[in-house]
Design an enzyme around this catalytic site. Structure first.
Site, short mmCIF file in Angstrom:
data_model
loop_
_atom_site.label_atom_id
_atom_site.label_comp_id
_atom_site.label_asym_id
_atom_site.label_seq_id
_atom_site.Cartn_x
_atom_site.Cartn_y
_atom_site.Cartn_z
N ASP A 14 41.98 19.34 -2.27
CA ASP A 14 43.19 18.63 -1.89
C ASP A 14 42.91 17.14 -1.89
O ASP A 14 41.78 16.70 -1.70
CB ASP A 14 43.68 19.06 -0.51
CG ASP A 14 45.18 18.79 -0.30
OD1 ASP A 14 45.86 18.37 -1.27
OD2 ASP A 14 45.67 18.97 0.82
N GLY A 15 43.97 16.39 -2.13
CA GLY A 15 43.92 14.94 -2.06
C GLY A 15 44.99 14.45 -1.11
O GLY A 15 45.99 15.13 -0.89
N GLU A 52 43.97 13.98 -5.87
CA GLU A 52 44.04 15.40 -6.24
C GLU A 52 43.09 15.69 -7.41
O GLU A 52 42.37 16.69 -7.40
CB GLU A 52 45.47 15.79 -6.63
CG GLU A 52 46.48 15.70 -5.50
CD GLU A 52 46.42 16.83 -4.50
OE1 GLU A 52 45.57 17.74 -4.60
OE2 GLU A 52 47.25 16.82 -3.56
N ASP A 74 47.15 22.33 -4.34
CA ASP A 74 48.59 22.24 -4.09
C ASP A 74 49.22 21.16 -4.96
O ASP A 74 50.36 20.77 -4.74
CB ASP A 74 48.90 22.04 -2.61
CG ASP A 74 48.33 20.76 -2.04
OD1 ASP A 74 47.85 19.90 -2.80
OD2 ASP A 74 48.38 20.60 -0.80
N HIS A 129 50.92 22.86 2.77
CA HIS A 129 51.41 22.96 4.15
C HIS A 129 52.16 24.26 4.40
O HIS A 129 53.13 24.29 5.15
CB HIS A 129 52.26 21.75 4.51
CG HIS A 129 51.61 20.46 4.14
ND1 HIS A 129 50.52 19.93 4.81
CD2 HIS A 129 51.86 19.59 3.13
CE1 HIS A 129 50.14 18.81 4.24
NE2 HIS A 129 50.93 18.57 3.22
N ASP A 139 43.22 19.87 3.29
CA ASP A 139 44.17 18.80 3.59
C ASP A 139 43.70 17.96 4.77
O ASP A 139 43.72 16.72 4.71
CB ASP A 139 45.56 19.40 3.86
CG ASP A 139 46.57 18.34 4.22
OD1 ASP A 139 46.94 17.53 3.34
OD2 ASP A 139 46.99 18.29 5.40
#
Length: 160
Positions: A14-15, A52, A74, A129, A139
């Site tokens: 994740d970024g 990301e 994501d 999320h 995240d």
């Protein structure tokens, strides 16, 4: 490259960016059997998309030998660029989009591309999320990395 006979690694990436552009962080959680490795980093001024891509890039760079990798992200941008073969088309078209514009984040795509050839990578998009434990953890780690003081400059960020 096929994944036959290779170690199976699961990567959760994740970024995050606190403002876009703004301070950014990335995180990757690598799992092989029961072993786990957590990688994080951040930059003083960057974009969410760059973070990301960096998360996936650093995850794949950390692997010491060619592996079969199931990478969860994501980021539609990252997933689609690989799975819909945009990356291949960009390279073939001299790093221009279908609209004949320069590809954003070219420096990162150029680093990621050979890693996708070295490893047998399958991308899986996860809704962000949405309660997936490893995505939520990645995240939180990326946001934490973005919040650190004295982050280095993202040398490839052109201020877009």
């Amino acid at each position: 490259m096929t994944g036959a006979g290779k170690k199976l690694v699961h990567a959760f990436t994740d970024g995050s960016c606190l403002g876009n552009p703004g301070p950014g962080g990335w995180a990757a959680i690598l799992k092989f059997n029961v072993a786990e490795k957590v990688l994080t980093g951040g930059y003083a001024r960057t974009t969410n998309n760059r973070m990301e891509i960096m998360a996936a890039l650093f995850a794949l760079e950390a692997l010491k030998e060619p592996c079969k990798v199931v990478l969860f992200t994501d980021s539609r941008y990252l997933c689609d660029a690989v799975e819909k073969h945009w990356l291949r088309s960009w390279r073939k078209n001299g790093w221009k989009t279908a609209a004949k514009k320069p590809v954003k984040n070219r420096d990162l795509w150029e680093r990621l591309s050979p890693l996708l050839e070295r490893h047998a990578v399958t991308f899986h998009w996860l809704e962000g999320h949405a309660g997936h434990p490893q995505n939520e953890r990645a995240d939180a780690l990326a946001r934490e990395a973005a919040s650190k003081p004295s982050l280095p400059a993202d040398s490839g960020f052109g201020g877009e």
